[in-house]
Design an enzyme around this catalytic site. Sequence first.
Site, mmCIF file in Angstrom:
data_model
loop_
_atom_site.group_PDB
_atom_site.id
_atom_site.type_symbol
_atom_site.label_atom_id
_atom_site.label_comp_id
_atom_site.label_asym_id
_atom_site.label_seq_id
_atom_site.Cartn_x
_atom_site.Cartn_y
_atom_site.Cartn_z
ATOM 1 N N GLU A 221 -4.669 2.222 -4.086
ATOM 2 C CA GLU A 221 -3.211 2.245 -4.082
ATOM 3 C C GLU A 221 -2.628 0.924 -3.586
ATOM 4 O O GLU A 221 -1.470 0.861 -3.171
ATOM 5 C CB GLU A 221 -2.704 3.390 -3.187
ATOM 6 C CG GLU A 221 -3.050 3.267 -1.723
ATOM 7 C CD GLU A 221 -4.384 3.882 -1.342
ATOM 8 O OE1 GLU A 221 -4.522 4.329 -0.193
ATOM 9 O OE2 GLU A 221 -5.296 3.907 -2.199
ATOM 10 N N HIS B 288 -4.529 14.139 -9.431
ATOM 11 C CA HIS B 288 -4.694 12.719 -9.757
ATOM 12 C C HIS B 288 -3.712 12.255 -10.822
ATOM 13 O O HIS B 288 -3.356 11.062 -10.860
ATOM 14 C CB HIS B 288 -6.131 12.445 -10.196
ATOM 15 C CG HIS B 288 -7.115 12.528 -9.071
ATOM 16 N ND1 HIS B 288 -7.243 11.542 -8.120
ATOM 17 C CD2 HIS B 288 -7.993 13.499 -8.724
ATOM 18 C CE1 HIS B 288 -8.171 11.884 -7.236
ATOM 19 N NE2 HIS B 288 -8.652 13.075 -7.586
ATOM 20 N N ASP C 65 0.860 -1.189 0.000
ATOM 21 C CA ASP C 65 0.000 0.000 0.000
ATOM 22 C C ASP C 65 0.896 1.239 0.000
ATOM 23 O O ASP C 65 1.766 1.382 0.877
ATOM 24 C CB ASP C 65 -0.904 -0.014 1.228
ATOM 25 C CG ASP C 65 -1.910 1.130 1.217
ATOM 26 O OD1 ASP C 65 -3.072 0.890 0.866
ATOM 27 O OD2 ASP C 65 -1.506 2.262 1.572
ATOM 28 N N ASP D 149 -1.589 8.933 -10.422
ATOM 29 C CA ASP D 149 -1.463 7.847 -11.398
ATOM 30 C C ASP D 149 0.007 7.562 -11.704
ATOM 31 O O ASP D 149 0.399 6.404 -11.880
ATOM 32 C CB ASP D 149 -2.195 8.204 -12.692
ATOM 33 C CG ASP D 149 -3.706 8.147 -12.544
ATOM 34 O OD1 ASP D 149 -4.187 7.642 -11.505
ATOM 35 O OD2 ASP D 149 -4.413 8.596 -13.465
ATOM 36 N N ASN E 45 -2.476 12.636 -3.962
ATOM 37 C CA ASN E 45 -3.555 13.070 -4.858
ATOM 38 C C ASN E 45 -4.034 14.482 -4.519
ATOM 39 O O ASN E 45 -4.216 15.320 -5.410
ATOM 40 C CB ASN E 45 -4.732 12.097 -4.774
ATOM 41 C CG ASN E 45 -4.616 10.945 -5.756
ATOM 42 O OD1 ASN E 45 -3.977 11.071 -6.800
ATOM 43 N ND2 ASN E 45 -5.229 9.832 -5.422
#
Length: 303
Positions: A215, A185, A172, A189, A180
């Site tokens: 994630e 975002h 994680d 990504d 974010n």
Amino acid sequence: MDERQDRPALTPAALLGQLEACLDAHTQWMETLHRTLVCGMPVEPEQLHEDSHLRSRFGRWYAANGGAELVDQPAFRDLGALDAELHAAARHLLIVHQAGNPIPADLYDLFAAKSAAFTRQIRRLARAFSAAVSDLDPVTGLQNRQAMLGDLENERQRSVRTGAALSVAIADIDHFKRINDTHGHAVGDLALTTAAQTMLRHVRPFDGIYRIGGEEFLIVLPYADLDRAAVVVERLRNELQATPVALAGGGSLRMTVSFGVAQVAGEEALEAAIERADRALYDAKDGGRNRVVKAGSEPVRRA
């Protein structure tokens, strides 16, 4: 140097799109050919060349990508051979037509059979790659949870059959929401993609990595007991910590990842092993993040 070496590797999604484009171009070519034969239109000179198949949309694409790993497979080689045979059959029809003679039924039937075989093969390949794409996460290119469940079950059955150890780990990205919220975002990504590519480069050849949501990633570790799996995952944690996320506008972002690891116990249900790895991941988060925790144990020492 072969120009194809400088081209980006074909992904299943890109290959699917190109196959569909080739099929559309083939349909248009067939319509033009039939219009020429039925309406008595003049024959285009390039259609009479011995290498006319290399001038088609598919032929040009195949010549450019024939050395690519995904394309250099028996099914694609068969498709290339079918395309050459199809254009040879079409060339015979056009030669007869250009001479002003009626086209024999057996010659047309041969052409029709070649066309049908080519269309069936390209559609078969498109269906296969469509199924592959449905198992891929569009952001990272990793396989998704749906694919993971089948692969993990296969590994569990192999472990039961052979007695070889099998472990799983859940990763994680730490403070992903903050990434974010702070950077947007697109950077989020990019962090996911960087994490995925870093892990792919540093796992063992037979390990599997999947994006299972948000994630989180799941790593399947065959032939690894809990201690061995923790060593592999700790190496990943170090590599991730040392690999910055390169930002488009310059600069970079530091990223760390927490891991929970569990060994699949004999014929234990996979869900139970994954749940134990997930609990270990929560322990890693609660313990300060950027660490590896084995299920039911203390955190692995950080470098």
